[in-house]
Motif scaffolding. Sequence first.
Motif, PDB file in Angstrom:
ATOM      1  N   HIS B 159     -18.949  86.868  -6.207  1.00 17.04           N
ATOM      2  CA  HIS B 159     -19.496  86.997  -4.806  1.00 17.04           C
ATOM      3  C   HIS B 159     -19.410  85.763  -3.858  1.00 17.04           C
ATOM      4  N   SER B 160     -19.966  84.745  -4.441  1.00 12.39           N
ATOM      5  CA  SER B 160     -19.858  83.438  -3.862  1.00 12.39           C
ATOM      6  C   SER B 160     -18.527  83.159  -3.412  1.00 12.39           C
ATOM      7  N   LYS B 161     -17.578  83.479  -4.411  1.00 10.42           N
ATOM      8  CA  LYS B 161     -16.073  82.966  -4.202  1.00 10.42           C
ATOM      9  C   LYS B 161     -15.503  83.886  -2.871  1.00 10.42           C
ATOM     10  N   LEU B 162     -15.956  85.066  -2.729  1.00 16.74           N
ATOM     11  CA  LEU B 162     -15.422  85.732  -1.650  1.00 16.74           C
ATOM     12  C   LEU B 162     -16.058  85.322  -0.362  1.00 16.74           C
ATOM     13  N   TYR B 163     -17.346  84.796  -0.147  1.00 14.72           N
ATOM     14  CA  TYR B 163     -17.741  84.257   0.759  1.00 14.72           C
ATOM     15  C   TYR B 163     -16.925  83.008   1.010  1.00 14.72           C
ATOM     16  N   GLU B 164     -16.485  82.136  -0.068  1.00 10.89           N
ATOM     17  CA  GLU B 164     -15.894  81.074   0.308  1.00 10.89           C
ATOM     18  C   GLU B 164     -14.408  81.407   1.016  1.00 10.89           C
ATOM     19  N   MET B 165     -13.716  82.368   0.334  1.00 12.17           N
ATOM     20  CA  MET B 165     -12.722  82.819   0.808  1.00 12.17           C
ATOM     21  C   MET B 165     -12.699  83.278   2.367  1.00 12.17           C
ATOM     22  N   SER B 166     -13.750  83.578   2.711  1.00 11.93           N
ATOM     23  CA  SER B 166     -13.668  84.031   4.391  1.00 11.93           C
ATOM     24  C   SER B 166     -13.432  82.687   5.169  1.00 11.93           C
ATOM     25  N   GLY B 167     -13.564  81.543   4.599  1.00 13.93           N
ATOM     26  CA  GLY B 167     -13.091  80.452   5.375  1.00 13.93           C
ATOM     27  C   GLY B 167     -14.136  80.234   6.457  1.00 13.93           C
ATOM     28  N   ASN B 168     -15.081  80.828   6.477  1.00 13.05           N
ATOM     29  CA  ASN B 168     -16.121  80.646   7.602  1.00 13.05           C
ATOM     30  C   ASN B 168     -17.566  79.732   6.870  1.00 13.05           C
ATOM     31  N   ASP B 169     -17.542  78.577   7.310  1.00 14.00           N
ATOM     32  CA  ASP B 169     -18.256  77.473   6.803  1.00 14.00           C
ATOM     33  C   ASP B 169     -19.858  78.059   6.825  1.00 14.00           C
ATOM     34  N   THR B 170     -20.015  78.499   7.949  1.00 16.25           N
ATOM     35  CA  THR B 170     -21.563  78.695   8.379  1.00 16.25           C
ATOM     36  C   THR B 170     -21.916  79.974   7.322  1.00 16.25           C
ATOM     37  N   LEU B 171     -20.913  80.983   7.091  1.00 12.65           N
ATOM     38  CA  LEU B 171     -21.258  82.190   6.373  1.00 12.65           C
ATOM     39  C   LEU B 171     -21.500  81.545   5.016  1.00 12.65           C
ATOM     40  N   LYS B 172     -20.659  80.739   4.497  1.00 11.36           N
ATOM     41  CA  LYS B 172     -20.563  80.348   3.118  1.00 11.36           C
ATOM     42  C   LYS B 172     -21.984  79.623   2.740  1.00 11.36           C
ATOM     43  N   ARG B 173     -22.248  78.653   3.798  1.00  8.56           N
ATOM     44  CA  ARG B 173     -23.759  78.101   3.585  1.00  8.56           C
ATOM     45  C   ARG B 173     -24.760  79.109   3.620  1.00  8.56           C
ATOM     46  N   PHE B 174     -24.654  79.895   4.360  1.00  7.67           N
ATOM     47  CA  PHE B 174     -25.857  80.881   4.569  1.00  7.67           C
ATOM     48  C   PHE B 174     -25.707  81.734   3.365  1.00  7.67           C
ATOM     49  N   GLN B 175     -24.923  81.951   2.763  1.00  8.04           N
ATOM     50  CA  GLN B 175     -24.935  82.930   1.302  1.00  8.04           C
ATOM     51  C   GLN B 175     -25.595  82.020   0.230  1.00  8.04           C
ATOM     52  N   LYS B 176     -25.065  80.615   0.321  1.00  7.58           N
ATOM     53  CA  LYS B 176     -25.761  79.845  -0.693  1.00  7.58           C
ATOM     54  C   LYS B 176     -27.213  79.769  -0.704  1.00  7.58           C
ATOM     55  N   MET B 177     -27.935  79.747   0.767  1.00  7.76           N
ATOM     56  CA  MET B 177     -28.995  79.761   0.902  1.00  7.76           C
ATOM     57  C   MET B 177     -29.792  81.115   0.241  1.00  7.76           C
ATOM     58  N   LEU B 178     -29.085  82.363   0.578  1.00 10.37           N
ATOM     59  CA  LEU B 178     -29.622  83.750   0.170  1.00 10.37           C
ATOM     60  C   LEU B 178     -29.739  83.690  -1.235  1.00 10.37           C
ATOM     61  N   LEU B 179     -29.306  82.859  -1.967  1.00  8.85           N
ATOM     62  CA  LEU B 179     -29.481  83.378  -3.384  1.00  8.85           C
ATOM     63  C   LEU B 179     -30.630  83.150  -4.017  1.00  8.85           C
ATOM     64  N   PRO B 180     -31.601  81.954  -3.723  1.00  6.01           N
ATOM     65  CA  PRO B 180     -32.972  82.521  -4.323  1.00  6.01           C
ATOM     66  C   PRO B 180     -33.551  83.920  -3.963  1.00  6.01           C
ATOM     67  N   VAL B 181     -33.344  84.275  -2.948  1.00 10.44           N
ATOM     68  CA  VAL B 181     -33.733  85.535  -2.108  1.00 10.44           C
ATOM     69  C   VAL B 181     -33.015  86.730  -3.139  1.00 10.44           C
ATOM     70  N   PHE B 182     -31.729  86.561  -3.224  1.00  6.08           N
ATOM     71  CA  PHE B 182     -30.944  87.602  -3.755  1.00  6.08           C
ATOM     72  C   PHE B 182     -31.231  87.797  -5.133  1.00  6.08           C
ATOM     73  N   ASN B 183     -31.489  86.594  -5.935  1.00  2.00           N
ATOM     74  CA  ASN B 183     -32.025  86.689  -7.318  1.00  2.00           C
ATOM     75  C   ASN B 183     -33.347  87.519  -7.589  1.00  2.00           C
ATOM     76  N   TYR B 184     -34.288  87.092  -6.681  1.00  2.00           N
ATOM     77  CA  TYR B 184     -35.384  87.654  -6.654  1.00  2.00           C
ATOM     78  C   TYR B 184     -35.472  89.275  -6.463  1.00  2.00           C
ATOM     79  N   MET B 185     -34.597  89.764  -5.563  1.00  2.00           N
ATOM     80  CA  MET B 185     -34.422  91.110  -5.282  1.00  2.00           C
ATOM     81  C   MET B 185     -33.757  91.676  -6.401  1.00  2.00           C
ATOM     82  N   MET B 186     -32.789  90.975  -7.119  1.00  2.00           N
ATOM     83  CA  MET B 186     -32.121  91.718  -8.251  1.00  2.00           C
ATOM     84  C   MET B 186     -33.034  91.989  -9.436  1.00  2.00           C
TER      85      MET B 186
END
Lengths: 233, 233
Positions: B159-186
Amino acid sequence: MIKNTRYLQPIKTASLADQVESSLMEYLKRNKLSAGDPLPKETELAEHLGVSRNIVREALSRLRMLGIVESKKRKGMVLSEPDLLSGVKRVMDPDILGDETMKNIFELRLVLEVGMGDLIFARLNKEDLDILTDIAQREASDPKTTSLKVRLAYEIEFHSKLYEMSGNDTLKRFQKMLLPVFNYMMEEEAKLEKKPEKGNIDHFDLIETLRKGTPAQFRENMREHLTPHYVRL
Amino acid sequence: MIKNTRYLQPIKTASLADQVESSLMEYLKRNKLSAGDPLPKETELAEHLGVSRNIVREALSRLRMLGIVESKKRKGMVLSEPDLLSGVKRVMDPDILGDETMKNIFELRLVLEVGMGDLIFARLNKEDLDILTDIAQREASDPKTTSLKVRLAYEIEFHSKLYEMSGNDTLKRFQKMLLPVFNYMMEEEAKLEKKPEKGNIDHFDLIETLRKGTPAQFRENMREHLTPHYVRL
């Protein structure tokens, strides 16, 4: 003698305030403090961290700005419910953001509105649909919608209501912050020689989809509705 | 005598640092300063604003934290390219965010991934598709995917690769920040007695959709892929 300066990169030093900020965050997390819990006094923190009180105050000021701590009368500093978006709010301004970031934010808006169909359907109620209908009807009967400003105001009112209907508070607040950027980009679009064409789906169509359709249909109709903005991709 | 205290709300006072911060932001915007432009010295600012140098330093420290200004050797403070997300990054932590915000963030992820199809298609190339395929193949042939941790790692990589492929840097960085929360929820989901069922669409199906499908099909397949997480809505 230094043979190759390529290996002599300047050392990235975190400022003292950065370090104290990180230490305080570690402290809050490790001790599993939660909203309302008091923080040690500035003087105490300064002593433990071995830095001046000014530096502690500087770091606390940052945390206060981010909504992580707050000052309470008589209780001093207490831990607060941190606000995910208070930092974003401060920089979300077309006058200070770079072009690339602005473009990113505009794209982000398209992504959010196409993607939020499921949230809206999960929390749909008649009252909200009536409010949407009222906006669309006022827009349709307003003779002034030839003016970009008036048209934009209805557009924003309608789409803001949709964010609200998503029932996701973070999303809703983010959209409110986006408005200055959104406005700016729409005004830029209006200056284009070749005006972007209108999509085939209007606000009434979107309401009808919410009343009788599915999240999937809503996504596709919203995508169609936003077509004029997608031409920039 | 006070008849109705309802009208006597406590006055919200902005701290001195808040006020100086706002003044500095106004100053930067009004003067249309851009990245690299120098700021007046701390002492000068303090004098003009009629506050102590400590307060000015405190406000500047906040702006530095948000990436609005930066310290340059010999040049002093200069205006920087502001960073939309540096404030978000600091508070994006399951240990300090409230439950409601965590839930909002998790929903936001679903909205973004379903909504970003058009961006990915607009910037699609063979190389990225090959990388996605490689991830999916490694995942399929890894005997350790019965472990939640291993499965999560592949999920995140894909899924990180998909964000990267969006070509939108803000989106991509936001996703990286989401990871701890994402991990916790999973991890929370993994603790549920009744495990959420897997969606009918796997990573190979998503790649196939990118290769031969349309953004609309991608949206629907991604929605299907994420079904286990949507049951929480």
